[in-house]
Design a protein around this motif. Structure first.
Motif, PDB file in Angstrom:
ATOM      1  N   THR A  92       1.021  -1.454   0.057  1.00 10.22           N
ATOM      2  CA  THR A  92       0.221   0.226  -0.188  1.00 10.22           C
ATOM      3  C   THR A  92       0.485   1.246  -0.034  1.00 10.22           C
ATOM      4  O   THR A  92       0.375   2.301  -0.367  1.00 10.22           O
ATOM      5  CB  THR A  92      -0.675   0.099   1.386  1.00 10.22           C
ATOM      6  N   ALA A  93       1.868   1.043   0.883  1.00 10.99           N
ATOM      7  CA  ALA A  93       2.913   2.409   1.133  1.00 10.99           C
ATOM      8  C   ALA A  93       3.734   2.351  -0.407  1.00 10.99           C
ATOM      9  O   ALA A  93       3.757   3.747  -1.465  1.00 10.99           O
ATOM     10  CB  ALA A  93       3.905   2.322   1.480  1.00 10.99           C
ATOM     11  N   ARG A  94       4.034   1.716  -0.742  1.00  9.01           N
ATOM     12  CA  ARG A  94       4.741   2.080  -2.709  1.00  9.01           C
ATOM     13  C   ARG A  94       3.599   1.967  -3.828  1.00  9.01           C
ATOM     14  O   ARG A  94       3.654   2.982  -4.334  1.00  9.01           O
ATOM     15  CB  ARG A  94       4.825   0.287  -3.507  1.00  9.01           C
ATOM     16  N   ALA A  95       1.748   1.667  -3.356  1.00 11.27           N
ATOM     17  CA  ALA A  95       1.280   2.462  -4.565  1.00 11.27           C
ATOM     18  C   ALA A  95       0.951   3.655  -3.871  1.00 11.27           C
ATOM     19  O   ALA A  95       0.853   4.293  -5.116  1.00 11.27           O
ATOM     20  CB  ALA A  95      -0.138   1.200  -3.927  1.00 11.27           C
ATOM     21  N   ARG A  96       0.364   4.033  -3.871  1.00 12.02           N
ATOM     22  CA  ARG A  96       1.115   5.326  -2.385  1.00 12.02           C
ATOM     23  C   ARG A  96       1.530   6.836  -3.467  1.00 12.02           C
ATOM     24  O   ARG A  96       2.157   7.851  -4.003  1.00 12.02           O
ATOM     25  CB  ARG A  96       0.778   6.208  -1.212  1.00 12.02           C
ATOM     26  N   ALA A  97       3.495   6.195  -3.472  1.00 12.77           N
ATOM     27  CA  ALA A  97       4.065   6.280  -3.854  1.00 12.77           C
ATOM     28  C   ALA A  97       4.255   5.885  -5.620  1.00 12.77           C
ATOM     29  O   ALA A  97       4.299   7.259  -5.702  1.00 12.77           O
ATOM     30  CB  ALA A  97       5.933   5.704  -3.588  1.00 12.77           C
ATOM     31  N   VAL A  98       3.462   5.391  -6.144  1.00 10.25           N
ATOM     32  CA  VAL A  98       3.353   5.761  -7.443  1.00 10.25           C
ATOM     33  C   VAL A  98       2.084   6.403  -7.723  1.00 10.25           C
ATOM     34  O   VAL A  98       2.478   6.794  -8.916  1.00 10.25           O
ATOM     35  CB  VAL A  98       2.831   3.843  -8.114  1.00 10.25           C
ATOM     36  N   GLY A  99       1.070   6.479  -7.300  1.00 10.20           N
ATOM     37  CA  GLY A  99       0.423   7.924  -7.160  1.00 10.20           C
ATOM     38  C   GLY A  99       0.782   9.259  -6.892  1.00 10.20           C
ATOM     39  O   GLY A  99       0.631  10.134  -8.446  1.00 10.20           O
ATOM     40  N   GLU A 100       1.980   9.409  -6.205  1.00  5.89           N
ATOM     41  CA  GLU A 100       3.453  10.395  -5.986  1.00  5.89           C
ATOM     42  C   GLU A 100       4.044  10.948  -7.598  1.00  5.89           C
ATOM     43  O   GLU A 100       3.887  11.963  -7.855  1.00  5.89           O
ATOM     44  CB  GLU A 100       3.547  10.678  -4.596  1.00  5.89           C
ATOM     45  N   VAL A 101       5.069   8.986  -8.014  1.00  2.00           N
ATOM     46  CA  VAL A 101       5.183   9.989  -8.726  1.00  2.00           C
ATOM     47  C   VAL A 101       4.642  10.408  -9.583  1.00  2.00           C
ATOM     48  O   VAL A 101       5.371  10.963 -10.723  1.00  2.00           O
ATOM     49  CB  VAL A 101       6.183   9.179  -8.699  1.00  2.00           C
ATOM     50  N   ILE A 102       3.656   9.328 -10.554  1.00  3.77           N
ATOM     51  CA  ILE A 102       2.773   9.216 -11.825  1.00  3.77           C
ATOM     52  C   ILE A 102       2.070  11.074 -11.566  1.00  3.77           C
ATOM     53  O   ILE A 102       1.695  11.706 -13.025  1.00  3.77           O
ATOM     54  CB  ILE A 102       1.707   8.905 -11.945  1.00  3.77           C
ATOM     55  N   ALA A 103       1.696  11.531 -10.534  1.00  3.13           N
ATOM     56  CA  ALA A 103       0.867  12.807 -10.121  1.00  3.13           C
ATOM     57  C   ALA A 103       2.782  14.044 -10.209  1.00  3.13           C
ATOM     58  O   ALA A 103       2.108  14.884 -11.742  1.00  3.13           O
ATOM     59  CB  ALA A 103       0.340  13.014  -9.395  1.00  3.13           C
ATOM     60  N   GLU A 104       3.305  13.649 -10.333  1.00  2.16           N
ATOM     61  CA  GLU A 104       4.607  14.384 -10.494  1.00  2.16           C
ATOM     62  C   GLU A 104       4.974  14.555 -11.602  1.00  2.16           C
ATOM     63  O   GLU A 104       4.914  15.453 -12.535  1.00  2.16           O
ATOM     64  CB  GLU A 104       6.013  14.192  -9.764  1.00  2.16           C
ATOM     65  N   ARG A 105       5.199  13.848 -12.282  1.00  2.00           N
ATOM     66  CA  ARG A 105       5.032  13.182 -13.868  1.00  2.00           C
ATOM     67  C   ARG A 105       4.336  14.531 -14.776  1.00  2.00           C
ATOM     68  O   ARG A 105       4.781  14.725 -15.595  1.00  2.00           O
ATOM     69  CB  ARG A 105       5.473  12.417 -14.385  1.00  2.00           C
ATOM     70  N   ALA A 106       3.633  13.901 -14.404  1.00  2.00           N
ATOM     71  CA  ALA A 106       1.316  14.225 -14.943  1.00  2.00           C
ATOM     72  C   ALA A 106       1.781  16.061 -14.870  1.00  2.00           C
ATOM     73  O   ALA A 106       2.018  16.901 -16.261  1.00  2.00           O
ATOM     74  CB  ALA A 106       0.897  13.997 -14.642  1.00  2.00           C
ATOM     75  N   LYS A 107       2.342  16.435 -13.969  1.00  2.00           N
ATOM     76  CA  LYS A 107       2.447  18.234 -13.937  1.00  2.00           C
ATOM     77  C   LYS A 107       3.235  18.397 -14.739  1.00  2.00           C
ATOM     78  O   LYS A 107       3.615  19.822 -15.126  1.00  2.00           O
ATOM     79  CB  LYS A 107       2.839  18.453 -11.601  1.00  2.00           C
ATOM     80  N   ALA A 108       4.662  17.845 -14.384  1.00  2.00           N
ATOM     81  CA  ALA A 108       5.903  18.237 -15.598  1.00  2.00           C
ATOM     82  C   ALA A 108       5.688  18.352 -16.859  1.00  2.00           C
ATOM     83  O   ALA A 108       6.167  19.024 -17.693  1.00  2.00           O
ATOM     84  CB  ALA A 108       7.122  17.192 -14.842  1.00  2.00           C
ATOM     85  N   VAL A 157      -5.547   0.187  -5.101  1.00  2.00           N
ATOM     86  CA  VAL A 157      -5.918   1.676  -5.664  1.00  2.00           C
ATOM     87  C   VAL A 157      -5.923   2.123  -5.558  1.00  2.00           C
ATOM     88  O   VAL A 157      -6.025   3.802  -5.901  1.00  2.00           O
ATOM     89  CB  VAL A 157      -6.931   0.569  -6.476  1.00  2.00           C
ATOM     90  N   LYS A 158      -7.032   2.485  -4.093  1.00  2.00           N
ATOM     91  CA  LYS A 158      -7.471   3.177  -3.008  1.00  2.00           C
ATOM     92  C   LYS A 158      -5.732   4.344  -3.362  1.00  2.00           C
ATOM     93  O   LYS A 158      -5.946   5.657  -3.316  1.00  2.00           O
ATOM     94  CB  LYS A 158      -8.501   3.570  -2.077  1.00  2.00           C
ATOM     95  N   ALA A 159      -5.110   3.861  -2.727  1.00  2.00           N
ATOM     96  CA  ALA A 159      -4.124   4.215  -2.265  1.00  2.00           C
ATOM     97  C   ALA A 159      -3.544   4.808  -3.422  1.00  2.00           C
ATOM     98  O   ALA A 159      -2.430   6.055  -3.395  1.00  2.00           O
ATOM     99  CB  ALA A 159      -2.889   3.745  -1.509  1.00  2.00           C
ATOM    100  N   VAL A 160      -3.247   4.692  -4.371  1.00  2.00           N
ATOM    101  CA  VAL A 160      -3.167   5.327  -5.693  1.00  2.00           C
ATOM    102  C   VAL A 160      -3.217   6.952  -5.915  1.00  2.00           C
ATOM    103  O   VAL A 160      -3.044   7.745  -6.205  1.00  2.00           O
ATOM    104  CB  VAL A 160      -2.563   4.543  -7.046  1.00  2.00           C
ATOM    105  N   ALA A 161      -4.584   6.432  -6.500  1.00  2.00           N
ATOM    106  CA  ALA A 161      -5.225   7.631  -6.540  1.00  2.00           C
ATOM    107  C   ALA A 161      -5.151   9.453  -4.745  1.00  2.00           C
ATOM    108  O   ALA A 161      -4.988  10.270  -5.543  1.00  2.00           O
ATOM    109  CB  ALA A 161      -6.739   7.466  -6.301  1.00  2.00           C
ATOM    110  N   GLU A 162      -5.394   8.291  -3.817  1.00  2.00           N
ATOM    111  CA  GLU A 162      -4.854   9.190  -3.266  1.00  2.00           C
ATOM    112  C   GLU A 162      -3.460  10.307  -3.343  1.00  2.00           C
ATOM    113  O   GLU A 162      -3.427  10.938  -2.813  1.00  2.00           O
ATOM    114  CB  GLU A 162      -4.919   8.776  -1.461  1.00  2.00           C
ATOM    115  N   GLY A 163      -2.522   9.238  -3.418  1.00  2.00           N
ATOM    116  CA  GLY A 163      -1.285   9.832  -3.300  1.00  2.00           C
ATOM    117  C   GLY A 163      -1.479  10.767  -5.497  1.00  2.00           C
ATOM    118  O   GLY A 163      -0.317  11.387  -4.477  1.00  2.00           O
ATOM    119  N   ALA A 164      -1.908  10.642  -5.367  1.00  2.00           N
ATOM    120  CA  ALA A 164      -2.165  11.291  -7.267  1.00  2.00           C
ATOM    121  C   ALA A 164      -2.572  12.324  -6.681  1.00  2.00           C
ATOM    122  O   ALA A 164      -2.198  14.011  -6.679  1.00  2.00           O
ATOM    123  CB  ALA A 164      -2.937  10.997  -8.565  1.00  2.00           C
TER     124      ALA A 164
END
Length: 124
Positions: free
Chosen positions: A75-91, A110-117
């Motif tokens: 779950t922690a790795r999934a949240r990190a995936v959400g954060e990374v994809i959001a940073e790449r999208a912002k860039a 799945v929810k953790a990815v969304a929350e991270g993003a």
């Protein structure tokens, strides 16, 4: 054996078809697709108008593993995936997306990815 395999995949595939009937990504607002295997999680930002994957991230990447830390839970790795994809999208100039849970229940990883993003600044 084939029948057993079909039974196992059918419910998720059916849910994914229902989700995709309502969710479509455009150039202005692409689709964030999530795929969850038993061991890993993957996310893609897709422009359905052109049929192109714009960005991708997974928990297999060193950047995500460093962010989550050693011995992190799935779950922690999934949240990190959400954060990374959001940073790449912002860039890449993408601020708003449409979330596609890929037929998986909006729960757990799945929810953790969304929350991270969302925490990283994507709007959906």
């Amino acid at each position: 054996m084939r029948r057993k395999f079909r039974k196992k995949l059918t419910p998720r595939k059916r849910r994914h078809v229902r989700v995709r009937a309502k969710v479509s990504g455009t150039q202005a607002r692409p689709r964030l697709n999530v795929f969850r295997s038993s061991a890993h999680i993957y996310a893609q930002v897709i422009d359905d108008d052109r049929g192109h994957t714009l960005l991708a991230a997974s928990d297999l990447e060193p950047d995500v593993r460093d962010r989550a830390g050693d011995g992190a839970t799935k779950t922690a790795r999934a949240r990190a995936v959400g954060e990374v994809i959001a940073e790449r999208a912002k860039a890449a100039g993408i601020d708003a997306i449409v979330f596609d849970r890929g037929g998986f229940l909006y729960h757990g990883r799945v929810k953790a990815v969304a929350e991270g993003a969302r925490e990283a600044g994507l709007i959906f």
